[in-house]
Design an enzyme around this catalytic site. Structure first.
Site, PDB file in Angstrom:
ATOM      1  N   GLN A   1      49.076  86.428  33.857  1.00 43.18           N
ATOM      2  CA  GLN A   1      49.341  85.223  34.658  1.00 43.18           C
ATOM      3  C   GLN A   1      50.735  84.657  34.416  1.00 43.18           C
ATOM      4  O   GLN A   1      51.423  84.272  35.353  1.00 43.18           O
ATOM      5  CB  GLN A   1      48.304  84.132  34.341  1.00 43.18           C
ATOM      6  CG  GLN A   1      46.905  84.451  34.801  1.00 43.18           C
ATOM      7  CD  GLN A   1      46.777  84.556  36.313  1.00 43.18           C
ATOM      8  OE1 GLN A   1      47.544  83.944  37.055  1.00 43.18           O
ATOM      9  NE2 GLN A   1      45.822  85.340  36.768  1.00 43.18           N
TER      10      GLN A   1
ATOM     11  N   CYS B   1      36.152  85.881  36.200  1.00 42.77           N
ATOM     12  CA  CYS B   1      36.112  86.920  35.140  1.00 42.77           C
ATOM     13  C   CYS B   1      36.238  86.298  33.762  1.00 42.77           C
ATOM     14  O   CYS B   1      36.865  86.888  32.858  1.00 42.77           O
ATOM     15  CB  CYS B   1      37.201  87.975  35.341  1.00 42.77           C
ATOM     16  SG  CYS B   1      36.972  88.925  36.821  1.00 42.77           S
TER      17      CYS B   1
ATOM     18  N   ASP C   1      48.416  88.894  26.576  1.00 37.59           N
ATOM     19  CA  ASP C   1      48.037  89.142  27.960  1.00 37.59           C
ATOM     20  C   ASP C   1      48.876  88.200  28.830  1.00 37.59           C
ATOM     21  O   ASP C   1      48.597  87.008  28.929  1.00 37.59           O
ATOM     22  CB  ASP C   1      46.534  88.858  28.120  1.00 37.59           C
ATOM     23  CG  ASP C   1      46.082  88.948  29.565  1.00 37.59           C
ATOM     24  OD1 ASP C   1      46.927  89.186  30.442  1.00 37.59           O
ATOM     25  OD2 ASP C   1      44.873  88.761  29.815  1.00 37.59           O
TER      26      ASP C   1
ATOM     27  N   LYS D   1      50.396  90.602  40.491  1.00 38.70           N
ATOM     28  CA  LYS D   1      50.460  89.153  40.265  1.00 38.70           C
ATOM     29  C   LYS D   1      51.920  88.718  40.153  1.00 38.70           C
ATOM     30  O   LYS D   1      52.232  87.566  39.850  1.00 38.70           O
ATOM     31  CB  LYS D   1      49.705  88.772  38.996  1.00 38.70           C
ATOM     32  CG  LYS D   1      48.203  89.051  39.117  1.00 38.70           C
ATOM     33  CD  LYS D   1      47.461  88.538  37.919  1.00 38.70           C
ATOM     34  CE  LYS D   1      46.089  89.141  37.782  1.00 38.70           C
ATOM     35  NZ  LYS D   1      45.065  88.467  38.554  1.00 38.70           N
TER      36      LYS D   1
ATOM     37  N   HIS E   1      40.111  86.474  29.698  1.00 37.26           N
ATOM     38  CA  HIS E   1      39.618  87.219  30.867  1.00 37.26           C
ATOM     39  C   HIS E   1      38.747  88.369  30.338  1.00 37.26           C
ATOM     40  O   HIS E   1      38.986  88.869  29.240  1.00 37.26           O
ATOM     41  CB  HIS E   1      40.845  87.767  31.597  1.00 37.26           C
ATOM     42  CG  HIS E   1      40.571  88.402  32.923  1.00 37.26           C
ATOM     43  ND1 HIS E   1      40.138  89.695  33.046  1.00 37.26           N
ATOM     44  CD2 HIS E   1      40.702  87.928  34.184  1.00 37.26           C
ATOM     45  CE1 HIS E   1      40.010  89.999  34.334  1.00 37.26           C
ATOM     46  NE2 HIS E   1      40.342  88.934  35.047  1.00 37.26           N
TER      47      HIS E   1
HETATM   48  N1  PMP Z   1      44.225  88.857  32.284  1.00 39.72           N
HETATM   49  C1  PMP Z   1      44.312  87.763  33.030  1.00 39.72           C
HETATM   50  C2  PMP Z   1      44.624  86.455  32.387  1.00 39.72           C
HETATM   51  C3  PMP Z   1      44.112  87.839  34.392  1.00 39.72           C
HETATM   52  O1  PMP Z   1      44.186  86.749  35.135  1.00 39.72           O
HETATM   53  C4  PMP Z   1      43.806  89.097  34.976  1.00 39.72           C
HETATM   54  C5  PMP Z   1      43.537  89.229  36.464  1.00 39.72           C
HETATM   55  N2  PMP Z   1      42.818  88.183  37.006  1.00 39.72           N
HETATM   56  C6  PMP Z   1      43.747  90.209  34.149  1.00 39.72           C
HETATM   57  C7  PMP Z   1      43.969  90.053  32.809  1.00 39.72           C
HETATM   58  C8  PMP Z   1      43.444  91.570  34.698  1.00 39.72           C
HETATM   59  O2  PMP Z   1      44.434  91.969  35.597  1.00 39.72           O
HETATM   60  P1  PMP Z   1      44.237  93.254  36.497  1.00 39.72           P
HETATM   61  O3  PMP Z   1      42.924  93.106  37.166  1.00 39.72           O
HETATM   62  O4  PMP Z   1      45.380  93.199  37.449  1.00 39.72           O
HETATM   63  O5  PMP Z   1      44.287  94.442  35.597  1.00 39.72           O
END
Ligand code: PMP
Length: 607
Positions: A221, A384, A218, A244, A141
């Site tokens: 998910q 993203c 990370d 999430k 991401h």
């Molecule tokens: N890492 C992953 C794999 C994600 O899916 C996301 C959110 N789509 C993020 C990081 C970032 O999360 P946040 O926008 O809640 O900080």
């Protein structure tokens, strides 16, 4: 990999009584799911973007603000003590949930993004030296790419990227090859938000540690699908986002091993993170407060604690089993629809299904918009993960993602709707093909699409549709008035879009590309031959909705005098059409980028 069955240490009472997995009963806990969208029951399949919140979480937020609202840690009064206790209890809950060694290892942040930035700015800037390497993967991401690029720029460290296979699987051999004595940090996603690939994080960590590198996982998910034991996983840091995880937005967690966090300097300065401040010198608070400057999201943290209670009461192994069943079924259904190409087919997958409609070619945006008209919420675009999309040679996907409250019936509704959308798309393509057969080459504004139009009509520009942009706009507004709902208006836009004059492929260059749109958009303009200040333009996009928007712009602008174009209140026109309500922010930004480009052309012409 640390996907183990979740256990609460026996000394700790399980916060909410556990129960058997009954999806229909579960759904009653989520009030938002009871609504209709475009007259159809909501089918929410955008859980990788954010999950819905159970009533217990909503109640906790309400209760906090109606009974306990006070700032924490600093006051002696009752409310502050209650708020502080609840806040710190939430920290204990998260500590048990992740099976961290102690509560000082749990730092509250705004989300996964902030957690990664904290490590990058605090640990990265302090410990990285020129030539040190940071290893990430192609499927990261943006929030696990950009912070490292920023820190590399500041320190001279180098970012290395572990490639993936065409199926979206991490190439482990390549990972091993890239690991070296220069590797100081490996930062990787556990469960890919775009592809659903589950990475073998424990093996990743073991190998990195053998090389003396630190590892950040990370878990944005994976955290809502699998029980994670940070001690067993042995990661050095792990980040997650509350929203999430069935919790509120604006709150997240950075887990870090205590000795590492001790070594790291604070990232942000302010209240609550200090021991003593004088103008000459400041000493910092102990963990975890050292990393929690300022007033935190108190209600959010408390809500997150309740969300974790809720999740554990349902049972993560049961949730994983249910979601795996949904994902298998969705995959089977989509494999049976002709013209669907699944994106991401790694053997180890969870919760996420990305795909494209390739026969006929339908842009992800259009598929998502049409699914929305069926009441089905999915996500479209690059999610993203632009570098991942570049690697796969696509600009984006349609992504459906499941949560504990989704049902097999919902998967059927989704697959049936998709089947219809593909069929209707095929029908539209056939109709256009027939139109082109009878299309006279000399009929300059024949309305065929670029795929079907003969080359001689290539440089046809839309004519003026009224004496002024205002008059042309009124025509569209009159039609919109006759159409009852957004569904009909959407159809009308698509129809308009199917009739825009074709833009020759050779004009689709980087020069004519309009950036800022999620879909691919090209736009070119010229001074109308024989006129002084009349602008004509041609544009095209891979998305039919965007072609509809181009048609609107052509209708009001093309063939008009530059000064009139500049004077016309286009935003007011869009508002009257209701586009501000019905287009996503991304789409509105894309539209604004097209308008800006046109106005630049008009300004050049107007002198
Ligand atoms: N890492 C992953 C794999 C994600 O899916 C996301 C959110 N789509 C993020 C990081 C970032 O999360 P946040 O926008 O809640 O900080």
């Amino acid at each position: 990999m640390s996907i183990i069955s979740q256990t609460v240490p026996s000394s700790m009472p399980a916060p909410v009584e556990s129960r058997s997995f009954d999806v229909q009963r579960l759904r009653d806990d989520f009030p938002i799911l009871r609504q209709k969208v475009h007259g159809r029951p909501l089918v929410y399949l955008d859980n990788a973007a954010t999950t819905q919140k159970p009533k217990v979480v909503l109640d906790a937020l309400q209760r906090y603000y109606t009974q306990d609202n006070a700032n924490i840690h600093r006051a002696v009064h009752q409310l502050s003590e209650r708020a502080t206790r609840e806040f710190e209890e939430a920290r204990e809950k998260i500590c048990r949930f992740l099976h961290a060694h102690d509560h000082r290892e749990i730092i509250f942040t705004r989300g996964a993004t902030e957690g990664i930035n904290l490590v990058a700015q605090s640990w990265g800037r302090t410990f990285l030296r020129p030539g040190d390497e940071i290893l990430i993967s192609t499927m990261e991401h943006h929030s696990n790419i950009v912070p490292w690029q920023m820190v590399c720029q500041a320190t001279g460290a180098v970012l290395q990227v572990v490639p993936i296979s065409d199926d979206g699987e991490l190439l482990f051999d390549e990972y091993e090859k890239l690991l070296s004595s220069r590797t100081r940090l490996v930062s990787m996603v556990h469960l890919s938000n775009s592809l659903g690939t589950l990475n073998p994080v424990e093996r990743i960590i073991e190998l990195a540690h053998a090389r003396g590198a630190k590892v950040l996982i990370d878990a944005a998910q994976s955290i809502s699908h699998y029980a994670i034991d940070v001690q067993e996983m042995d990661c050095d840091w792990l980040v997650l986002s509350g929203h999430k995880l069935y919790g509120p937005t604006g709150v997240g967690v950075l887990y870090g091993k205590a000795d590492l966090l001790q070594e790291m300097p604070p990232w942000q300065g302010g209240g609550d993170m200090i021991k003593q401040v004088t103008f000459e010198r400041t000493t910092y608070a102990e963990l975890p407060n050292k990393f929690e400057a300022g007033t935190p999201n108190i209600a959010g943290v408390i809500g997150l604690g309740v969300a974790v209670d809720y999740l554990q009461s349902v049972g993560l192994p049961q949730i994983a089993e249910h979601e795996d069943q949904l994902l298998r079924y969705a995959t089977e259904r989509l494999e049976q629809i002709r013209g669907i190409r699944l994106i991401g087919q790694a053997p180890n997958k969870a919760a996420v299904l990305s795909f494209l409609v390739t026969e006929p070619v339908l842009a992800p945006l259009d598929v998502g918009t049409r699914l929305d008209l069926h009441g089905i919420a999915v996500r479209t675009g690059h999610h993203c993960c632009q570098p991942l999309m570049d690697r796969l040679g696509i600009s984006g996907t349609v992504r459906m993602s499941v949560a504990m409250y989704n049902t097999l019936t919902e998967i059927d509704l989704f697959a049936n709707a998709l089947e219809r959308i593909v069929e209707e798309g095929a029908k539209r393509t056939r109709t256009l093909a027939m139109t082109s057969e009878s299309c006279p080459a000399e009929a300059v504004l024949c309305g065929s699409t670029r795929d079907t139009c003969p080359p001689r009509v290539d440089l046809a520009f839309a004519p003026a549709m009224g004496h002024s942009p205002t008059e042309a706009a009124q025509e569209i507004l009159d039609v919109f008035d006759l159409l009852e709902d957004w569904g009909d208006r959407y159809q009308y836009l698509i129809e308009l879009g199917s009739k825009i004059p074709p833009m020759p492929e050779e004009l689709k260059t980087e020069c004519t590309r309009v950036h800022g749109c999620q879909s691919i958009v090209h736009l070119t303009a010229r001074q109308k031959p024989g006129s002084k200040d009349v602008l004509e333009f041609l544009a095209d996009s891979d998305a039919e909705l965007v072609r509809g928007l181009i048609a609107l712009l052509e209708h009001v602008y093309s063939g008009q005098r530059a000064k009139e174009i500049l004077a016309f209140d286009i935003d007011g026109f869009f508002r009257k059409l209701g586009l501000d309500q019905h287009l996503s922010m991304n789409r509105r930004n894309g539209l604004a980028a097209m308008v800006q480009r046109l106005k630049q052309h008009a300004a050049a012409l107007a002198g």
